[in-house]
Write a protein that holds these residues in place. Structure first.
Motif, PDB file in Angstrom:
ATOM      1  N   ARG A   1     -10.403   4.689   3.586  1.00  0.00           N
ATOM      2  CA  ARG A   1     -10.381   5.658   4.687  1.00  0.00           C
ATOM      3  C   ARG A   1      -9.902   7.029   4.201  1.00  0.00           C
ATOM      4  N   ARG A   2      -8.928   6.996   3.303  1.00  0.00           N
ATOM      5  CA  ARG A   2      -8.421   8.265   2.760  1.00  0.00           C
ATOM      6  C   ARG A   2      -9.498   8.957   1.920  1.00  0.00           C
ATOM      7  N   VAL A   3     -10.291   8.169   1.202  1.00  0.00           N
ATOM      8  CA  VAL A   3     -11.391   8.739   0.412  1.00  0.00           C
ATOM      9  C   VAL A   3     -12.438   9.341   1.343  1.00  0.00           C
ATOM     10  N   GLU A   4     -12.765   8.610   2.435  1.00  0.00           N
ATOM     11  CA  GLU A   4     -13.744   9.113   3.411  1.00  0.00           C
ATOM     12  C   GLU A   4     -13.312  10.450   3.992  1.00  0.00           C
ATOM     13  N   ARG A   5     -12.009  10.569   4.231  1.00  0.00           N
ATOM     14  CA  ARG A   5     -11.480  11.804   4.839  1.00  0.00           C
ATOM     15  C   ARG A   5     -11.143  12.862   3.797  1.00  0.00           C
ATOM     16  N   LYS A   6     -11.509  12.583   2.549  1.00  0.00           N
ATOM     17  CA  LYS A   6     -11.306  13.512   1.426  1.00  0.00           C
ATOM     18  C   LYS A   6      -9.834  13.836   1.182  1.00  0.00           C
ATOM     19  N   ARG A   7      -8.972  12.875   1.513  1.00  0.00           N
ATOM     20  CA  ARG A   7      -7.552  13.018   1.208  1.00  0.00           C
ATOM     21  C   ARG A   7      -7.225  12.374  -0.135  1.00  0.00           C
ATOM     22  N   LEU A   8      -8.228  11.748  -0.735  1.00  0.00           N
ATOM     23  CA  LEU A   8      -8.069  11.065  -2.019  1.00  0.00           C
ATOM     24  C   LEU A   8      -9.456  10.933  -2.632  1.00  0.00           C
ATOM     25  N   ASP A   9      -9.530  10.982  -3.970  1.00  0.00           N
ATOM     26  CA  ASP A   9     -10.827  10.746  -4.596  1.00  0.00           C
ATOM     27  C   ASP A   9     -10.881   9.319  -5.139  1.00  0.00           C
ATOM     28  N   ALA A  10     -12.040   8.928  -5.652  1.00  0.00           N
ATOM     29  CA  ALA A  10     -12.226   7.548  -6.116  1.00  0.00           C
ATOM     30  C   ALA A  10     -11.272   7.207  -7.245  1.00  0.00           C
ATOM     31  N   ALA A  11     -11.025   8.174  -8.133  1.00  0.00           N
ATOM     32  CA  ALA A  11     -10.094   7.925  -9.238  1.00  0.00           C
ATOM     33  C   ALA A  11      -8.681   7.696  -8.713  1.00  0.00           C
ATOM     34  N   GLY A  12      -8.317   8.484  -7.689  1.00  0.00           N
ATOM     35  CA  GLY A  12      -6.994   8.325  -7.084  1.00  0.00           C
ATOM     36  C   GLY A  12      -6.854   6.975  -6.408  1.00  0.00           C
ATOM     37  N   MET A  13      -7.925   6.520  -5.765  1.00  0.00           N
ATOM     38  CA  MET A  13      -7.908   5.199  -5.130  1.00  0.00           C
ATOM     39  C   MET A  13      -7.692   4.105  -6.163  1.00  0.00           C
ATOM     40  N   GLY A  14      -8.404   4.223  -7.267  1.00  0.00           N
ATOM     41  CA  GLY A  14      -8.245   3.223  -8.332  1.00  0.00           C
ATOM     42  C   GLY A  14      -6.846   3.214  -8.905  1.00  0.00           C
ATOM     43  N   LYS A  15      -6.251   4.391  -9.030  1.00  0.00           N
ATOM     44  CA  LYS A  15      -4.894   4.491  -9.571  1.00  0.00           C
ATOM     45  C   LYS A  15      -3.887   3.814  -8.659  1.00  0.00           C
TER      46      LYS A  15
ATOM     47  N   PHE B   1       0.833  -1.207   0.000  1.00  0.00           N
ATOM     48  CA  PHE B   1       0.000   0.000   0.000  1.00  0.00           C
ATOM     49  C   PHE B   1       0.868   1.258   0.000  1.00  0.00           C
ATOM     50  N   GLN B   2       1.849   1.309   0.904  1.00  0.00           N
ATOM     51  CA  GLN B   2       2.655   2.514   1.052  1.00  0.00           C
ATOM     52  C   GLN B   2       3.493   2.789  -0.186  1.00  0.00           C
ATOM     53  N   SER B   3       4.046   1.735  -0.777  1.00  0.00           N
ATOM     54  CA  SER B   3       4.854   1.893  -1.981  1.00  0.00           C
ATOM     55  C   SER B   3       4.003   2.435  -3.130  1.00  0.00           C
ATOM     56  N   ALA B   4       2.833   1.828  -3.319  1.00  0.00           N
ATOM     57  CA  ALA B   4       1.948   2.250  -4.415  1.00  0.00           C
ATOM     58  C   ALA B   4       1.415   3.659  -4.186  1.00  0.00           C
TER      59      ALA B   4
ATOM     60  N   SER C   1      -7.101  -1.805   0.154  1.00  0.00           N
ATOM     61  CA  SER C   1      -8.382  -1.179  -0.189  1.00  0.00           C
ATOM     62  C   SER C   1      -8.988  -0.465   1.012  1.00  0.00           C
ATOM     63  N   LYS C   2      -8.907  -1.095   2.190  1.00  0.00           N
ATOM     64  CA  LYS C   2      -9.450  -0.477   3.402  1.00  0.00           C
ATOM     65  C   LYS C   2      -8.729   0.836   3.725  1.00  0.00           C
ATOM     66  N   LEU C   3      -7.415   0.800   3.620  1.00  0.00           N
ATOM     67  CA  LEU C   3      -6.628   2.001   3.919  1.00  0.00           C
ATOM     68  C   LEU C   3      -6.942   3.123   2.936  1.00  0.00           C
ATOM     69  N   LEU C   4      -7.113   2.762   1.684  1.00  0.00           N
ATOM     70  CA  LEU C   4      -7.432   3.767   0.670  1.00  0.00           C
ATOM     71  C   LEU C   4      -8.853   4.295   0.854  1.00  0.00           C
TER      72      LEU C   4
END
Length: 716
Positions: free
Chosen positions: A364-378, A332-335, A359-362
């Motif tokens: 959480r970042r989406v929930e906190r608006k630190r990442l969007d769905a497209a960013g999570m997929g990337k 997760f951290q590397s990606a 996926s869970k870690l990402l």
């Protein structure tokens, strides 16, 4: 040219508008050292005396505006008496006042980072225009200080009490949208338009379209709130800040108090109050430790830079072996930080678990608006799960993160080595197993080292890079570079049982076991150490780490250092282990764990713990907090000294920062070695002697005795 110095120049542009430019020679960034402050005062005097100047823009010749004060230069000043520190602040403020009092409009053009004294310089101008890429803030509280160049005076008068308290007491670094909204900035433009926008704003002032004198007067007069509202505003915000900061961090509360004290004063009176109180806070032990922490962090970065220069390879593709919690966290951290990674395991179920963890870690970042769905997929697309070694020929770095078993690790490492290209770097994420022994199974031990991540990987900033006997400089350099790319803080150490962090941590747990043996209540020990500043006491920490993990690591320490860490009695942790009370993972250890409203484990007292411990510990007795702290901290501190003495770690700064990064050593105490310094090396040796009868972990190392004999400290 109106004025020319080594840090500041002043030049007349068209239409009577002058440019005051910060461009510190020989440095990559601008910062306020003594020379810059002196030149600023001289430049302001030259501008005032030049009858051709009608307006002024303030700019930077660097990629940033001004990063703040040169803390390396000012630390010696903080050793002076309070009145001399206050006098220095007032002297420095004369330069800022000279800019603010110029007989024409002034506009600051902030092209990049403007922090601390950099933002205070901008506040002394009438207006502030920033590039969209700029970031601004007053982070002094993170050094145990508060702004001393007029920040506590100008900020509340400019943006109001509530906003000023947030900016100063929280010490954040803010983007331009927030700064514009709160009133710290007056305009934001694209970088290429910055200088023209600043000039245009000066011209509007000269044409009478904007009343710059009224704007200036706001910063020089008392706050406009009526006395009662003023008091209520500060008392309400002060109470909130005190709750957030806690008792160990006085600077945020002091900042609020000083703003309240001078709220009803004019600028010059208020600056005197600021200077006097700044001097007081600069003399606190917290400021000494936190400033020291900043300098130690810089020293670690410098050391890592030196490692990377020794031939770090390019890292375009990584791989991790094992898709457990650690493997999934590493992937997760590397990606997340931009390095594609292959995650290999021997079972589909394990790969699913690893991907679910990411996926869970990402999510959480989406929930906190630190990442969007497209960013999570990337990010997820950068993690490639696999059951085979098909693409390992293109991998630059492989991190092995399989079960903590020497034979299994050696087998896996030897297997993957056969699949890699000749210069690929191989690392083991082990917390206890000798890197030199693991390397004995490899054909190219020079390409192998330890890379010890801490759990949870996404939250813990430290990575220990462990050099084995045959590890090459290139391998170390590459792993340091990879850790940095992952957003981590690497510390390079030499191989020994427990490496650095666990070698130092387990004598601390040894002190805990001895305290319980002698009748201490584990809850009282936890409370004392949490009051000392640890995020959790030793019993709670063992429950979080895992009692089984702790017992395993303690056995490694006892085998490696039998003269100090083989205690010769059954300690409380072993009792918990024998009763299969492994901590949070089994919902019971020293404490019992229940889910709170958010579904997180909440510790509750379990009387069964006392029943199980009773046959193995002394009769319960009350031990003072002072003795508990001494008996817990001496073993950790002396073992840190031994690691320095044995060349396990390269410097006192790296040793202290590893403890801060890796196990949450209280930052306001600066690290084990700076903690010794705060007591005094002679006094600490005397403390060791007082408790030496308890065993080897309490004996003062020779290096500590030598420093005590010479009256030396670890940090000069």
């Amino acid at each position: 040219m109106i004025y020319s110095g080594k840090a500041v120049t002043a030049t007349l542009l068209d239409d009577g508008i002058a440019e005051l430019k910060f461009d510190l020679q020989g440095e990559s960034v601008n910062k306020f050292n003594r020379e810059t402050i002196e030149e600023l005062a001289q430049a302001a005097a030259a501008l005032k005396a030049d009858g051709n100047v009608k307006g002024l823009i303030v700019t930077s010749g660097k990629g940033v505006f001004i990063v703040g004060a040169d803390i390396t230069e000012f630390t010696d000043m903080f050793k002076l008496p309070e009145d001399e520190i206050a006098g220095w602040c007032l002297s420095a403020n004369q330069a800022f006042n000279a800019v603010e009092d110029l007989p024409f409009p002034t506009v600051c053009a902030i092209n990049g980072i403007a922090l601390g004294g950099g933002l205070e310089m901008a506040l002394s101008c009438d207006f502030r225009v920033a590039a969209t890429t700029a970031q601004v803030g007053l982070p002094e509280v993170k050094l145990g200080l508060f702004p001393g160049f007029g920040g506590t005076v100008r900020m509340p008068r400019l943006i109001g009490v509530d906003n000023a308290v947030e900016w100063i007491a929280a010490g954040g670094q803010h983007k331009t949208d927030k700064a514009l909204k709160d009133g710290v900035l007056d305009a934001v433009v694209e970088p290429e338009k910055l200088k023209d926008a600043a000039i245009a704003l000066v011209k509007q002032c000269l044409e009478g379209k904007i009343d710059y004198q009224a704007k200036r007067a706001e910063k020089q007069q008392p706050l406009k709130l009526p006395p009662m509202e003023n008091m209520m505003a500060f008392q309400t915000s002060g109470a909130f800040v005190a709750q957030q900061a806690g008792r160990n961090y006085p600077a945020p509360v002091a900042a609020v108090n000083v703003m309240q004290q001078h709220g009803g004063m004019t600028r010059d009176q208020a600056l005197e109050v600021e200077a006097k109180n700044f001097a007081k806070i600069a003399k606190t032990p917290q400021a000494t430790s936190l400033v020291g922490l900043f300098l130690a962090d810089q020293a670690v970065k410098k050391a890592n830079g030196a490692h990377v220069k020794k031939g770090a390879l390019e890292i375009n593709q990584a791989a991790v072996l094992g898709a457990g919690i650690m493997g999934g966290g590493i992937a997760f951290q590397s990606a997340l930080k931009g390095t594609p990674i292959i995650m290999k395991d021997i079972a589909d179920k394990a790969l699913d678990l690893g991907m679910n963890e990411a996926s869970k870690l990402l999510a959480r970042r989406v929930e906190r608006k630190r990442l969007d769905a497209a960013g999570m997929g990337k990010v997820l697309s950068q993690i490639r799960p696999t059951l085979n070694y098909g693409d390992f020929a293109d991998v630059d770095v492989v991190v092995e993160a399989v079960v903590e078993n020497e034979k299994i690790k050696q087998s896996v490492l030897a297997e993957v080595e056969e699949k890699l290209k000749g210069d690929a770097v191989l690392a083991s994420n082990t917390s206890t197993i000798s890197i030199t022994r693991l390397a004995s199974a490899l054909k190219k031990p020079e390409n192998f080292a330890g890379m010890h991540f801490f759990n949870p990987v996404h939250m813990m900033p430290l990575v220990e890079i462990i050099r084995g006997e045959k590890t090459s400089d290139t391998t170390v350099a590459t792993l340091v570079k990879y850790a940095q790319k992952m957003g981590k803080n690497p510390v390079v150490v030499n191989d020994c049982p427990g490496f650095l962090v666990n070698r130092v941590l387990f004598p601390y747990f040894g002190g805990f076991g001895l305290l319980l043996r002698d009748g201490a209540d584990f809850q009282a020990v936890d409370k004392a150490m949490e009051k000392f500043g640890w995020p959790m006491g030793p019993a709670y920490l063992l429950d979080v780490v895992g009692i089984d993990t702790g017992v395993h690591a303690a056995a490694v320490m006892a085998e490696g250092f039998p003269e100090r860490m083989n205690y010769g009695f059954k300690d409380a942790t072993t009792v918990m282990f024998e009763n299969k009370r492994y901590g949070q993972k089994t919902n019971v250890g020293f404490y019992r764990y229940e889910e709170d409203k958010k579904g997180k484990p909440k510790k509750v007292v379990d009387d069964e713990t006392y029943t199980l411990l009773a046959p193995h510990v002394g009769e319960r007795q009350e031990i003072s907090e002072e003795e508990i702290v001494a008996r817990m901290m001496i073993p950790m501190c002396t073992e840190t000294v031994r690691c320095l003495e044995d060349n396990i770690v390269g410097s006192a700064a790296e040793a202290d920062m590893a403890m801060i990064y890796g196990i949450g050593f209280p930052p306001f105490r600066g690290g084990p070695l700076r903690y010794i310094d705060s007591i005094g090396t002679r006094e600490f040796v005397a403390l060791c002697d007082k408790y030496a009868h308890l065993g080897g972990i309490y004996e003062a190392p020779q290096l500590l005795k030598d420093k005590a004999a010479k009256g030396e400290s670890f940090f000069g």
